[in-house]
Design a protein around this motif. Structure first.
Motif, PDB file in Angstrom:
ATOM      1  N   GLN A 153       1.977  18.713 -13.914  1.00  0.00           N
ATOM      2  CA  GLN A 153       1.287  19.824 -14.550  1.00  0.00           C
ATOM      3  C   GLN A 153       1.856  21.138 -14.022  1.00  0.00           C
ATOM      4  N   ASP A 154       2.058  21.219 -12.704  1.00  0.00           N
ATOM      5  CA  ASP A 154       2.625  22.435 -12.124  1.00  0.00           C
ATOM      6  C   ASP A 154       4.028  22.696 -12.650  1.00  0.00           C
ATOM      7  N   SER A 155       4.759  21.630 -12.900  1.00  0.00           N
ATOM      8  CA  SER A 155       6.141  21.795 -13.352  1.00  0.00           C
ATOM      9  C   SER A 155       6.205  22.170 -14.822  1.00  0.00           C
ATOM     10  N   GLY A 156       5.071  22.080 -15.516  1.00  0.00           N
ATOM     11  CA  GLY A 156       5.061  22.477 -16.921  1.00  0.00           C
ATOM     12  C   GLY A 156       5.282  21.339 -17.893  1.00  0.00           C
ATOM     13  N   PHE A 157       5.549  20.140 -17.381  1.00  0.00           N
ATOM     14  CA  PHE A 157       5.763  19.004 -18.283  1.00  0.00           C
ATOM     15  C   PHE A 157       4.478  18.631 -19.001  1.00  0.00           C
ATOM     16  N   ILE A 158       3.378  18.699 -18.273  1.00  0.00           N
ATOM     17  CA  ILE A 158       2.077  18.406 -18.862  1.00  0.00           C
ATOM     18  C   ILE A 158       1.305  19.702 -19.026  1.00  0.00           C
ATOM     19  N   GLU A 159       0.742  19.905 -20.208  1.00  0.00           N
ATOM     20  CA  GLU A 159      -0.192  21.008 -20.410  1.00  0.00           C
ATOM     21  C   GLU A 159      -1.556  20.399 -20.667  1.00  0.00           C
ATOM     22  N   LYS A 160      -2.552  20.836 -19.918  1.00  0.00           N
ATOM     23  CA  LYS A 160      -3.862  20.219 -20.005  1.00  0.00           C
ATOM     24  C   LYS A 160      -4.861  21.186 -20.620  1.00  0.00           C
ATOM     25  N   ARG A 161      -5.725  20.640 -21.434  1.00  0.00           N
ATOM     26  CA  ARG A 161      -6.801  21.440 -22.016  1.00  0.00           C
ATOM     27  C   ARG A 161      -8.032  20.546 -22.014  1.00  0.00           C
ATOM     28  N   GLY A 162      -8.865  20.759 -21.016  1.00  0.00           N
ATOM     29  CA  GLY A 162     -10.007  19.875 -20.857  1.00  0.00           C
ATOM     30  C   GLY A 162      -9.516  18.493 -20.480  1.00  0.00           C
ATOM     31  N   LYS A 163      -9.928  17.504 -21.244  1.00  0.00           N
ATOM     32  CA  LYS A 163      -9.496  16.142 -20.956  1.00  0.00           C
ATOM     33  C   LYS A 163      -8.278  15.742 -21.779  1.00  0.00           C
ATOM     34  N   ARG A 164      -7.852  16.632 -22.640  1.00  0.00           N
ATOM     35  CA  ARG A 164      -6.708  16.283 -23.462  1.00  0.00           C
ATOM     36  C   ARG A 164      -5.461  16.942 -22.886  1.00  0.00           C
ATOM     37  N   PHE A 165      -4.331  16.394 -23.246  1.00  0.00           N
ATOM     38  CA  PHE A 165      -3.103  16.970 -22.714  1.00  0.00           C
ATOM     39  C   PHE A 165      -1.987  16.890 -23.741  1.00  0.00           C
ATOM     40  N   ARG A 166      -0.926  17.596 -23.446  1.00  0.00           N
ATOM     41  CA  ARG A 166       0.227  17.676 -24.331  1.00  0.00           C
ATOM     42  C   ARG A 166       1.479  17.629 -23.463  1.00  0.00           C
ATOM     43  N   LEU A 167       2.511  17.012 -23.956  1.00  0.00           N
ATOM     44  CA  LEU A 167       3.746  16.896 -23.182  1.00  0.00           C
ATOM     45  C   LEU A 167       4.792  17.885 -23.681  1.00  0.00           C
ATOM     46  N   HIS A 168       5.454  18.540 -22.748  1.00  0.00           N
ATOM     47  CA  HIS A 168       6.570  19.413 -23.108  1.00  0.00           C
ATOM     48  C   HIS A 168       7.860  18.738 -22.677  1.00  0.00           C
ATOM     49  N   ALA A 169       8.311  17.825 -23.519  1.00  0.00           N
ATOM     50  CA  ALA A 169       9.497  17.052 -23.153  1.00  0.00           C
ATOM     51  C   ALA A 169      10.716  17.666 -23.820  1.00  0.00           C
ATOM     52  N   ASP A 170      11.301  18.648 -23.148  1.00  0.00           N
ATOM     53  CA  ASP A 170      12.512  19.238 -23.719  1.00  0.00           C
ATOM     54  C   ASP A 170      13.662  18.251 -23.601  1.00  0.00           C
ATOM     55  N   PRO A 171      14.713  18.477 -24.372  1.00  0.00           N
ATOM     56  CA  PRO A 171      15.845  17.532 -24.379  1.00  0.00           C
ATOM     57  C   PRO A 171      16.421  17.276 -22.998  1.00  0.00           C
ATOM     58  N   GLY A 172      16.378  18.291 -22.133  1.00  0.00           N
ATOM     59  CA  GLY A 172      16.921  18.096 -20.788  1.00  0.00           C
ATOM     60  C   GLY A 172      16.191  17.004 -20.029  1.00  0.00           C
ATOM     61  N   ILE A 173      14.873  17.017 -20.120  1.00  0.00           N
ATOM     62  CA  ILE A 173      14.090  15.996 -19.427  1.00  0.00           C
ATOM     63  C   ILE A 173      14.343  14.626 -20.026  1.00  0.00           C
ATOM     64  N   LYS A 174      14.364  14.574 -21.351  1.00  0.00           N
ATOM     65  CA  LYS A 174      14.598  13.279 -21.995  1.00  0.00           C
ATOM     66  C   LYS A 174      15.968  12.720 -21.618  1.00  0.00           C
ATOM     67  N   ALA A 175      16.946  13.612 -21.496  1.00  0.00           N
ATOM     68  CA  ALA A 175      18.280  13.162 -21.111  1.00  0.00           C
ATOM     69  C   ALA A 175      18.254  12.627 -19.680  1.00  0.00           C
ATOM     70  N   ALA A 176      17.551  13.332 -18.793  1.00  0.00           N
ATOM     71  CA  ALA A 176      17.501  12.902 -17.388  1.00  0.00           C
ATOM     72  C   ALA A 176      16.834  11.534 -17.271  1.00  0.00           C
ATOM     73  N   LEU A 177      15.881  11.282 -18.138  1.00  0.00           N
ATOM     74  CA  LEU A 177      15.197   9.991 -18.106  1.00  0.00           C
ATOM     75  C   LEU A 177      15.916   8.963 -18.977  1.00  0.00           C
ATOM     76  N   ASP A 178      16.944   9.420 -19.677  1.00  0.00           N
ATOM     77  CA  ASP A 178      17.667   8.551 -20.611  1.00  0.00           C
ATOM     78  C   ASP A 178      16.692   7.975 -21.630  1.00  0.00           C
ATOM     79  N   TYR A 179      15.813   8.865 -22.131  1.00  0.00           N
ATOM     80  CA  TYR A 179      14.703   8.412 -22.964  1.00  0.00           C
ATOM     81  C   TYR A 179      15.032   8.489 -24.452  1.00  0.00           C
ATOM     82  N   GLN A 180      14.663   7.415 -25.162  1.00  0.00           N
ATOM     83  CA  GLN A 180      14.782   7.367 -26.615  1.00  0.00           C
ATOM     84  C   GLN A 180      13.434   7.016 -27.214  1.00  0.00           C
TER      85      GLN A 180
END
Lengths: 254, 254
Positions: free
Chosen positions: B222-249
């Motif tokens: 959350q501090d790093s900005g990957f997770i944005e929280k609003r109450g109990k719900r959340f949203r992911l900010h997965a920019d291409p750089g992060i997805k590449a680092a995780l090798d995520y598809q």
DNA sequence: CGACGACTTGACATCGATCAAGCGAGGTGG
DNA sequence: CCACCTCGCTTGATCGATGTCAAGTCGTCG
């Protein structure tokens, strides 16, 4: 990464394409697959053989360049499948001893592509993918045997992955060594004493640990009696208690 | 562990077996599988429906008692597959949102059996395995769609396992959250803000970490900005750089 | 109201990674 | 033959990451 394919090609012995050579090269393959079903005549596979090669040193084969139209089978020696993370971390996903198919895809959908490294002095058989699939399609027995064999591999891999996520280092390594033993025995190595086909670095990339920690953990396993060492060869004392704790099942050799 | 099956049976609503109920219950299933192929008529599945039930609380269904002749599909809610080690450690192998089949086996050979837990308030559809397989066998389009869907699941799981072995905690959790998001979207949850369908303990068993560490790692993300929280719900900010680092598809939702 | 489970936080212990040095086997070139 | 190098392995010292234990808050449910 770019010159790799040509390096790979250069190392092959193009002249080894006589039928006797093909026979010699696929005997390990046929012997291993034959444990999972009757194979009428191994010679039907000859037309699909593209090349036979011996690796002089550890040799990676990059998926995006070679896997689409070729199928690689280990004849003698050892190979492993791996992928790289952008930070340089290497993950080894599976291991292959004699007779194993390194990039058969139908079980898991052929979507997760991994590169393959052949260890030095390994001999490999390269099949043309399309021709091999044609031949296999006409031989239901053969096709079934291959599918069953690959199912067993897939299952073993999932079992290992589960343990590598959940268990501490000693258990991870023990589980991995059992898997290596299973793979070597499936390849026909019925000798109880085996030598390690991977470096500690590779064991680390397979288990998610570092080579230094693998070295220390190996010693602990030796002190605990799980590993018995004699020179460079070793033997595992996997009593039922340990296998139960690891929730371990054999899928290839009993 | 022994009274579980009867507890599971007791919670079912036997009266919900009219065709309208069946229609309502398999709409999520058909909608999800339909993304992978044309389904002519969902009503052909009705004869295979055994029961429809709603879980009042988190409810494990043990593989050795139920999986052989039943196929479980999540209609609404969430479920996960797990296995237990003798020392009490629990490993969660996969997660299921609405429309998912929890124990389809053909992709990975049906050999590695896992139990399934349905989260509270989830509704599930129980199919008779033999009848469902008969129906599917007569509908090549439907069969292909299911196979493709399960292939995608298998692939996503392998991708996750690889990261869970090789990567540090923050990356593991980020990868797992992306997978959960993918699963929720495949189930039709097109809302960008989602709520966590698992407890921290379950997230821990899924990633191989402890619940306490999950809690701290979530805060870091959350501090790093990957997770944005609003109450109990959340949203992911997965920019291409992060997805590449995780090798995520992505394999389900784009 | 009390009980319970999910979550958080802090203090501390343990595990595994990192860095650095050294050893020995095997290969290579002079 | 030796000198030299590289690579795989081991060992020690230290650091960082993760687990463990314990206490406390909060919301939910009966």
């Amino acid at each position: 990464m770019n010159g790799s394919q040509s390096a790979f090609l250069r190392q092959e012995s193009e002249f080894r394409s006589a039928d006797t050579d093909k026979d010699a090269a696929i005997v390990s393959f046929v012997g291993r697959i034959g444990q999972f079903g009757q194979i009428a005549d191994a010679a039907v596979l000859h037309p699909a053989v593209d090349r036979i090669g011996v690796m002089q040193r550890d040799q990676p084969i990059w998926a995006e360049q070679n896997h689409a139209d070729r199928i690689f089978v280990v004849d003698t020696g050892f190979a492993f499948a791996f992928s790289l993370y952008p930070d340089g971390r290497r993950h080894i996903g599976d291991i292959f001893a004699a007779g194993a198919i390194c990039n058969w895809s139908s079980v898991w959908g052929g979507m997760l592509i991994e590169n393959v490294t052949f260890k030095a002095r390994s001999r490999l058989v390269v099949f043309r993918r399309d021709r091999l699939l044609e031949i296999v399609a006409e031989q239901p027995e053969l096709h079934g045997a291959i599918e069953r064999h690959e199912n067993a591999r897939c299952h073993r891999r999932q079992q290992r992955c589960r343990g590598l996520i959940a268990l501490p280092a000693m258990d991870r390594l023990a589980l991995t060594l059992l898997d290596i033993q299973d793979e070597l025995r499936a390849a026909g190595g019925d000798d109880e004493w085996m030598s390690l086909p991977l470096t500690l670095r590779e064991l680390g990339d397979l288990t998610g640990l570092t080579d230094v920690h693998i070295s220390r953990t190996l010693r602990k396993l030796q002190d605990s009696g799980f590993i018995e060492k004699r020179g460079k060869r070793f033997r595992l004392h996997a009593d039922p208690g340990i296998k139960a704790a690891l929730d371990y099942q054999h899928f290839f050799a009993g």
